[in-house]
Scaffold this motif. Structure first.
Motif, mmCIF file in Angstrom:
data_model
loop_
_atom_site.group_PDB
_atom_site.id
_atom_site.type_symbol
_atom_site.label_atom_id
_atom_site.label_comp_id
_atom_site.label_asym_id
_atom_site.label_seq_id
_atom_site.Cartn_x
_atom_site.Cartn_y
_atom_site.Cartn_z
ATOM 1 N N GLU A 12 0.841 -1.203 0.000
ATOM 2 C CA GLU A 12 0.000 0.000 0.000
ATOM 3 C C GLU A 12 0.877 1.255 0.000
ATOM 4 O OE1 GLU A 12 -3.450 0.083 0.077
ATOM 5 O OE2 GLU A 12 -3.541 2.247 0.352
ATOM 6 N N ARG A 13 0.518 2.198 -0.873
ATOM 7 C CA ARG A 13 1.229 3.482 -1.009
ATOM 8 C C ARG A 13 2.708 3.325 -1.368
ATOM 9 N NH1 ARG A 13 -1.551 8.403 0.899
ATOM 10 N NH2 ARG A 13 -3.664 7.733 1.323
ATOM 11 N N GLU A 14 3.009 2.238 -2.095
ATOM 12 C CA GLU A 14 4.337 2.120 -2.685
ATOM 13 C C GLU A 14 4.147 1.812 -4.165
ATOM 14 O OE1 GLU A 14 7.270 -0.252 -0.736
ATOM 15 O OE2 GLU A 14 6.600 0.413 1.244
ATOM 16 N N ALA A 15 5.223 1.796 -4.917
ATOM 17 C CA ALA A 15 5.122 1.539 -6.352
ATOM 18 C C ALA A 15 6.324 0.727 -6.812
ATOM 19 C CB ALA A 15 5.044 2.852 -7.115
ATOM 20 N N ARG A 16 6.116 -0.034 -7.873
ATOM 21 C CA ARG A 16 7.212 -0.826 -8.461
ATOM 22 C C ARG A 16 7.110 -0.712 -9.974
ATOM 23 N NH1 ARG A 16 8.401 -0.953 -4.055
ATOM 24 N NH2 ARG A 16 8.664 -2.604 -2.511
ATOM 25 N N SER A 17 8.258 -0.666 -10.627
ATOM 26 C CA SER A 17 8.232 -0.613 -12.088
ATOM 27 C C SER A 17 8.539 -1.987 -12.660
ATOM 28 C CB SER A 17 9.210 0.434 -12.614
ATOM 29 O OG SER A 17 10.528 0.026 -12.381
ATOM 30 N N PHE A 27 4.499 1.140 -14.233
ATOM 31 C CA PHE A 27 4.621 0.996 -12.787
ATOM 32 C C PHE A 27 3.234 0.751 -12.210
ATOM 33 C CE2 PHE A 27 2.956 5.065 -11.295
ATOM 34 C CZ PHE A 27 3.058 5.850 -12.436
ATOM 35 N N ILE A 28 3.240 0.055 -11.093
ATOM 36 C CA ILE A 28 1.991 -0.287 -10.418
ATOM 37 C C ILE A 28 2.078 0.253 -9.006
ATOM 38 C CG2 ILE A 28 0.458 -2.166 -9.688
ATOM 39 C CD1 ILE A 28 1.693 -3.897 -11.858
ATOM 40 N N THR A 29 0.976 0.830 -8.534
ATOM 41 C CA THR A 29 0.920 1.289 -7.158
ATOM 42 C C THR A 29 -0.388 0.816 -6.536
ATOM 43 O OG1 THR A 29 1.150 3.223 -5.709
ATOM 44 C CG2 THR A 29 -0.045 3.566 -7.769
ATOM 45 N N GLN A 30 -0.407 0.770 -5.218
ATOM 46 C CA GLN A 30 -1.616 0.338 -4.522
ATOM 47 C C GLN A 30 -2.149 1.489 -3.672
ATOM 48 O OE1 GLN A 30 -3.223 -2.889 -1.210
ATOM 49 N NE2 GLN A 30 -1.098 -3.035 -1.869
ATOM 50 N N ARG A 31 -3.454 1.735 -3.765
ATOM 51 C CA ARG A 31 -4.094 2.766 -2.944
ATOM 52 C C ARG A 31 -5.421 2.225 -2.443
ATOM 53 N NH1 ARG A 31 -3.201 8.181 -2.741
ATOM 54 N NH2 ARG A 31 -1.099 7.329 -2.720
ATOM 55 N N ASP A 32 -5.547 2.176 -1.127
ATOM 56 C CA ASP A 32 -6.769 1.686 -0.479
ATOM 57 C C ASP A 32 -7.159 0.296 -1.012
ATOM 58 O OD1 ASP A 32 -6.885 4.043 0.981
ATOM 59 O OD2 ASP A 32 -8.075 5.049 -0.553
ATOM 60 N N GLY A 33 -6.148 -0.545 -1.201
ATOM 61 C CA GLY A 33 -6.406 -1.925 -1.590
ATOM 62 C C GLY A 33 -6.650 -2.143 -3.075
ATOM 63 N N VAL A 34 -6.610 -1.059 -3.862
ATOM 64 C CA VAL A 34 -6.814 -1.183 -5.304
ATOM 65 C C VAL A 34 -5.476 -0.917 -6.004
ATOM 66 C CG1 VAL A 34 -8.105 -0.309 -7.301
ATOM 67 C CG2 VAL A 34 -9.191 -0.379 -5.044
ATOM 68 N N PHE A 35 -5.226 -1.668 -7.079
ATOM 69 C CA PHE A 35 -3.968 -1.529 -7.806
ATOM 70 C C PHE A 35 -4.183 -0.712 -9.080
ATOM 71 C CE2 PHE A 35 -3.551 -5.141 -5.104
ATOM 72 C CZ PHE A 35 -2.260 -5.014 -4.613
#
Ligand code: FES
Length: 106
Positions: A12-17, A27-35
């Protein structure tokens, strides 16, 4: 369908490329359980967003930030809400989370 990673790879609240087809970097990030996934390309000068590896979010981890001129993007929509490309958007990449916990290109 192409598997990109597992959900636990993106806290949550991090990102990866990731590099996907045709040498495209996303890149993908997660916010409030959604990607959410976007192409790693700033609409201002078509450059990659991050300066340090996987650093796609601003200091408060609230917005996606371009390291070149500091444009801020809404995590959920990809819309630029501050900076030189205000009103433009990141290119959204369609992903799906499957029951195996994998994140796949849709
Ligand atoms: S290149 Fe991203 S804000 Fe200028």
């Amino acid at each position: 369908m192409t598997k990109i990673c597992m959900t636990e790879d993106i806290p949550e609240r991090e990102a990866r490329s990731f590099e996907v087809e045709d040498n495209t970097t996303i890149f993908i990030t997660q916010r409030d359980g959604v990607f959410y996934a976007y192409q790693n390309l700033c609409p201002h000068l078509q450059t990659e967003l991050e300066f340090l590896e996987n650093q796609f979010l601003d200091q408060d981890q609230e917005y996606i930030e371009c390291s070149t001129h500091g444009a801020l993007f809404n995590v959920e929509t990809g819309e630029c809400i501050a900076g030189p490309c205000m009103g433009d958007s990141l290119n959204k990449v369609n992903i799906k989370v499957h029951s195996d916990g994998g994140i796949y290109l849709d």
